[in-house]
Design a protein around this motif. Structure first.
Motif, PDB file in Angstrom:
ATOM      1  N   HIS A  12     -72.257  29.870 -29.806  1.00 20.54           N
ATOM      2  CA  HIS A  12     -73.459  30.536 -30.309  1.00 20.54           C
ATOM      3  C   HIS A  12     -74.688  29.622 -30.258  1.00 20.54           C
ATOM      4  O   HIS A  12     -74.589  28.406 -30.013  1.00 20.54           O
ATOM      5  CB  HIS A  12     -73.226  30.986 -31.753  1.00 20.54           C
ATOM      6  CG  HIS A  12     -72.913  29.836 -32.684  1.00 20.54           C
ATOM      7  ND1 HIS A  12     -73.878  29.026 -33.240  1.00 20.54           N
ATOM      8  CD2 HIS A  12     -71.717  29.367 -33.149  1.00 20.54           C
ATOM      9  CE1 HIS A  12     -73.307  28.114 -33.995  1.00 20.54           C
ATOM     10  NE2 HIS A  12     -72.000  28.287 -33.966  1.00 20.54           N
ATOM     11  N   HIS A  16     -76.974  30.885 -35.743  1.00 19.46           N
ATOM     12  CA  HIS A  16     -75.966  31.924 -35.625  1.00 19.46           C
ATOM     13  C   HIS A  16     -74.566  31.347 -35.831  1.00 19.46           C
ATOM     14  O   HIS A  16     -74.404  30.233 -36.290  1.00 19.46           O
ATOM     15  CB  HIS A  16     -76.095  32.625 -34.281  1.00 19.46           C
ATOM     16  CG  HIS A  16     -77.279  33.528 -34.197  1.00 19.46           C
ATOM     17  ND1 HIS A  16     -78.576  33.047 -34.101  1.00 19.46           N
ATOM     18  CD2 HIS A  16     -77.377  34.879 -34.214  1.00 19.46           C
ATOM     19  CE1 HIS A  16     -79.422  34.072 -34.059  1.00 19.46           C
ATOM     20  NE2 HIS A  16     -78.715  35.200 -34.125  1.00 19.46           N
ATOM     21  N   ALA A  18     -70.006  32.290 -34.798  1.00 16.48           N
ATOM     22  CA  ALA A  18     -69.073  33.032 -33.951  1.00 16.48           C
ATOM     23  C   ALA A  18     -69.197  34.539 -34.146  1.00 16.48           C
ATOM     24  O   ALA A  18     -68.908  35.326 -33.236  1.00 16.48           O
ATOM     25  CB  ALA A  18     -67.648  32.568 -34.256  1.00 16.48           C
ATOM     26  N   CYS A  20     -71.634  36.494 -34.044  1.00 15.00           N
ATOM     27  CA  CYS A  20     -72.576  37.223 -33.186  1.00 15.00           C
ATOM     28  C   CYS A  20     -71.929  37.718 -31.887  1.00 15.00           C
ATOM     29  O   CYS A  20     -72.507  38.548 -31.185  1.00 15.00           O
ATOM     30  CB  CYS A  20     -73.820  36.376 -32.885  1.00 15.00           C
ATOM     31  SG  CYS A  20     -73.566  35.003 -31.754  1.00 15.00           S
ATOM     32  N   TRP A  21     -70.719  37.242 -31.580  1.00 15.63           N
ATOM     33  CA  TRP A  21     -70.028  37.659 -30.365  1.00 15.63           C
ATOM     34  C   TRP A  21     -69.090  38.844 -30.605  1.00 15.63           C
ATOM     35  O   TRP A  21     -68.317  39.210 -29.721  1.00 15.63           O
ATOM     36  CB  TRP A  21     -69.218  36.498 -29.803  1.00 15.63           C
ATOM     37  CG  TRP A  21     -69.999  35.277 -29.426  1.00 15.63           C
ATOM     38  CD1 TRP A  21     -70.123  34.130 -30.146  1.00 15.63           C
ATOM     39  CD2 TRP A  21     -70.738  35.065 -28.211  1.00 15.63           C
ATOM     40  NE1 TRP A  21     -70.903  33.219 -29.468  1.00 15.63           N
ATOM     41  CE2 TRP A  21     -71.290  33.761 -28.280  1.00 15.63           C
ATOM     42  CE3 TRP A  21     -70.978  35.845 -27.073  1.00 15.63           C
ATOM     43  CZ2 TRP A  21     -72.070  33.213 -27.258  1.00 15.63           C
ATOM     44  CZ3 TRP A  21     -71.755  35.307 -26.054  1.00 15.63           C
ATOM     45  CH2 TRP A  21     -72.293  34.013 -26.159  1.00 15.63           C
ATOM     46  N   ALA A  38     -64.286  32.488 -29.913  1.00 15.19           N
ATOM     47  CA  ALA A  38     -65.653  32.202 -30.357  1.00 15.19           C
ATOM     48  C   ALA A  38     -65.570  31.127 -31.439  1.00 15.19           C
ATOM     49  O   ALA A  38     -64.824  31.275 -32.409  1.00 15.19           O
ATOM     50  CB  ALA A  38     -66.318  33.455 -30.894  1.00 15.19           C
ATOM     51  N   ASP A  40     -67.224  28.550 -34.324  1.00 19.81           N
ATOM     52  CA  ASP A  40     -68.306  28.200 -35.249  1.00 19.81           C
ATOM     53  C   ASP A  40     -68.597  26.712 -35.115  1.00 19.81           C
ATOM     54  O   ASP A  40     -67.699  25.887 -35.345  1.00 19.81           O
ATOM     55  CB  ASP A  40     -67.901  28.480 -36.705  1.00 19.81           C
ATOM     56  CG  ASP A  40     -68.120  29.921 -37.124  1.00 19.81           C
ATOM     57  OD1 ASP A  40     -69.106  30.518 -36.686  1.00 19.81           O
ATOM     58  OD2 ASP A  40     -67.292  30.427 -37.905  1.00 19.81           O
ATOM     59  N   SER A  44     -72.291  26.315 -39.408  1.00 22.37           N
ATOM     60  CA  SER A  44     -72.701  27.586 -38.808  1.00 22.37           C
ATOM     61  C   SER A  44     -71.658  28.653 -39.107  1.00 22.37           C
ATOM     62  O   SER A  44     -70.474  28.346 -39.267  1.00 22.37           O
ATOM     63  CB  SER A  44     -72.855  27.441 -37.290  1.00 22.37           C
ATOM     64  OG  SER A  44     -73.787  26.438 -36.957  1.00 22.37           O
ATOM     65  N   GLY A  45     -72.106  29.900 -39.164  1.00 24.29           N
ATOM     66  CA  GLY A  45     -71.157  30.976 -39.377  1.00 24.29           C
ATOM     67  C   GLY A  45     -70.347  30.774 -40.645  1.00 24.29           C
ATOM     68  O   GLY A  45     -70.887  30.573 -41.729  1.00 24.29           O
ATOM     69  N   HIS A  83     -74.931  30.288 -25.473  1.00 24.32           N
ATOM     70  CA  HIS A  83     -76.121  31.118 -25.655  1.00 24.32           C
ATOM     71  C   HIS A  83     -77.230  30.310 -26.309  1.00 24.32           C
ATOM     72  O   HIS A  83     -76.989  29.569 -27.271  1.00 24.32           O
ATOM     73  CB  HIS A  83     -75.779  32.322 -26.536  1.00 24.32           C
ATOM     74  CG  HIS A  83     -76.972  33.127 -26.953  1.00 24.32           C
ATOM     75  ND1 HIS A  83     -77.400  33.216 -28.264  1.00 24.32           N
ATOM     76  CD2 HIS A  83     -77.843  33.866 -26.220  1.00 24.32           C
ATOM     77  CE1 HIS A  83     -78.471  33.985 -28.318  1.00 24.32           C
ATOM     78  NE2 HIS A  83     -78.761  34.392 -27.101  1.00 24.32           N
ATOM     79  N   GLY A  86     -77.078  26.853 -27.690  1.00 26.26           N
ATOM     80  CA  GLY A  86     -75.710  26.506 -27.328  1.00 26.26           C
ATOM     81  C   GLY A  86     -75.582  25.889 -25.947  1.00 26.26           C
ATOM     82  O   GLY A  86     -74.553  25.288 -25.632  1.00 26.26           O
ATOM     83  N   MET A 244     -80.483  38.542 -27.551  1.00 24.86           N
ATOM     84  CA  MET A 244     -79.099  38.675 -28.007  1.00 24.86           C
ATOM     85  C   MET A 244     -78.328  39.669 -27.127  1.00 24.86           C
ATOM     86  O   MET A 244     -77.942  40.751 -27.573  1.00 24.86           O
ATOM     87  CB  MET A 244     -79.067  39.131 -29.473  1.00 24.86           C
ATOM     88  CG  MET A 244     -79.836  38.257 -30.435  1.00 24.86           C
ATOM     89  SD  MET A 244     -79.208  36.550 -30.528  1.00 24.86           S
ATOM     90  CE  MET A 244     -77.572  36.819 -31.210  1.00 24.86           C
TER      91      MET A 244
END
Length: 267
Positions: A12, A16, A18, A20-21, A38, A40, A44-45, A83, A86, A244
């Motif tokens: 990510h 953001h 994981a 967001c996927w 995914a 983190d 994060s997350g 992303h 990332g 996104m």
């Protein structure tokens, strides 16, 4: 070769996680691509660490990805997907573990080169945002034993709705408003890092996915990074995707990733 042949690792961007996927994961799994993870990054997350109390350097922040890469068995390869911010996480993994990465896919992500220090590309993007009067929400955080406060950054509601999630559903925008966490730009340590190497980062196949309606990292800036890098194998564009695409265009992004995985699974 089966769809299980190559693992896909999703990384990510800033603020953001994981989470967001989630749409892309569902799309890939519905097509039989079950070896998708995914991650983190630190603070994060759902990761329990906090910025800046527990995480103050990019090395700390990126440790979950680097630790994961260290567990990939010798002789096995993965596909990395990064992303936005990332992209820098991918670059560090590529530099350290080039033999374990079949390809790296940059989804409207920061794309460094082998000439400049890593922070150069963050600084260029921050200048772009400043020129367009797009400001992040900055908050000072005082830490005991540190004379100067840390300046954390996050997207405020206006920036989120106007420049990051403008083509996403209201539900996904609402989810983001609840899940985003503050971050740092890691300017101090990334400014002191050496450029990435040709032998590591430069040797891994790079594929760039451009989101042509991204209002945060604009298409012309992404194309400038691609031209500047000079070592991108393929560039693909997703029409109508905002910043996104995993949320605004999950099916289209899934199709692209699936086709790339299929190609590298038979190489």
């Amino acid at each position: 070769m089966s769809k299980e042949a190559l693992r896909v690792i999703l990384i990510h961007g800033s603020c953001h996680g994981a989470w967001c996927w989630y749409k892309l994961l569902a799309e890939l799994q519905s097509k039989g691509y079950n070896s998708v993870t995914a991650i983190d990054l630190a603070a994060s997350g759902a990761d329990s660490r906090r910025i800046p109390e527990d995480v103050r350097t990019f090395k700390d922040y990126n440790r979950p990805l680097m630790e994961f890469m260290s567990t990939v068995p010798d002789g096995e390869k993965v596909i990395l997907v990064g992303h936005s911010f990332g992209g820098l996480s991918l670059a560090f993994a590529m530099d350290a573990f080039p033999e374990k990465i079949a390809a790296a896919i940059f989804v409207n992500a920061l794309l460094p080169d082998t000439l400049h220090q890593p922070f150069y590309f963050i600084d260029q993007q921050l200048q772009q945002l400043s020129n367009r009067k797009i400001e992040l929400e900055i908050k000072p955080v005082v830490i005991t034993g540190k004379s100067e406060p840390f300046l954390t950054a996050c997207f405020d509601s206006n920036v989120l709705a106007t420049y990051v999630y403008q083509n996403c559903s209201f539900e996904d925008l609402s989810l983001a408003s609840m899940m985003l966490r503050p971050t740092l730009n890691f300017s101090e340590d990334l400014s002191n890092c050496s450029p990435f190497t040709k032998e590591g980062f430069g040797s891994v196949d790079k594929i760039c996915i451009i989101c042509n309606e991204d209002a945060l990292i604009k298409e012309d800036f992404v194309r400038w990074m691609i031209q500047n890098n000079g070592n991108v194998k393929e560039t693909i564009e997703i029409e109508g995707a905002d910043h996104m695409p995993m949320l605004s265009k999950p099916r289209e992004l899934c199709q692209l990733l699936a086709s790339i995985v299929d190609i590298y699974s038979i190489l």
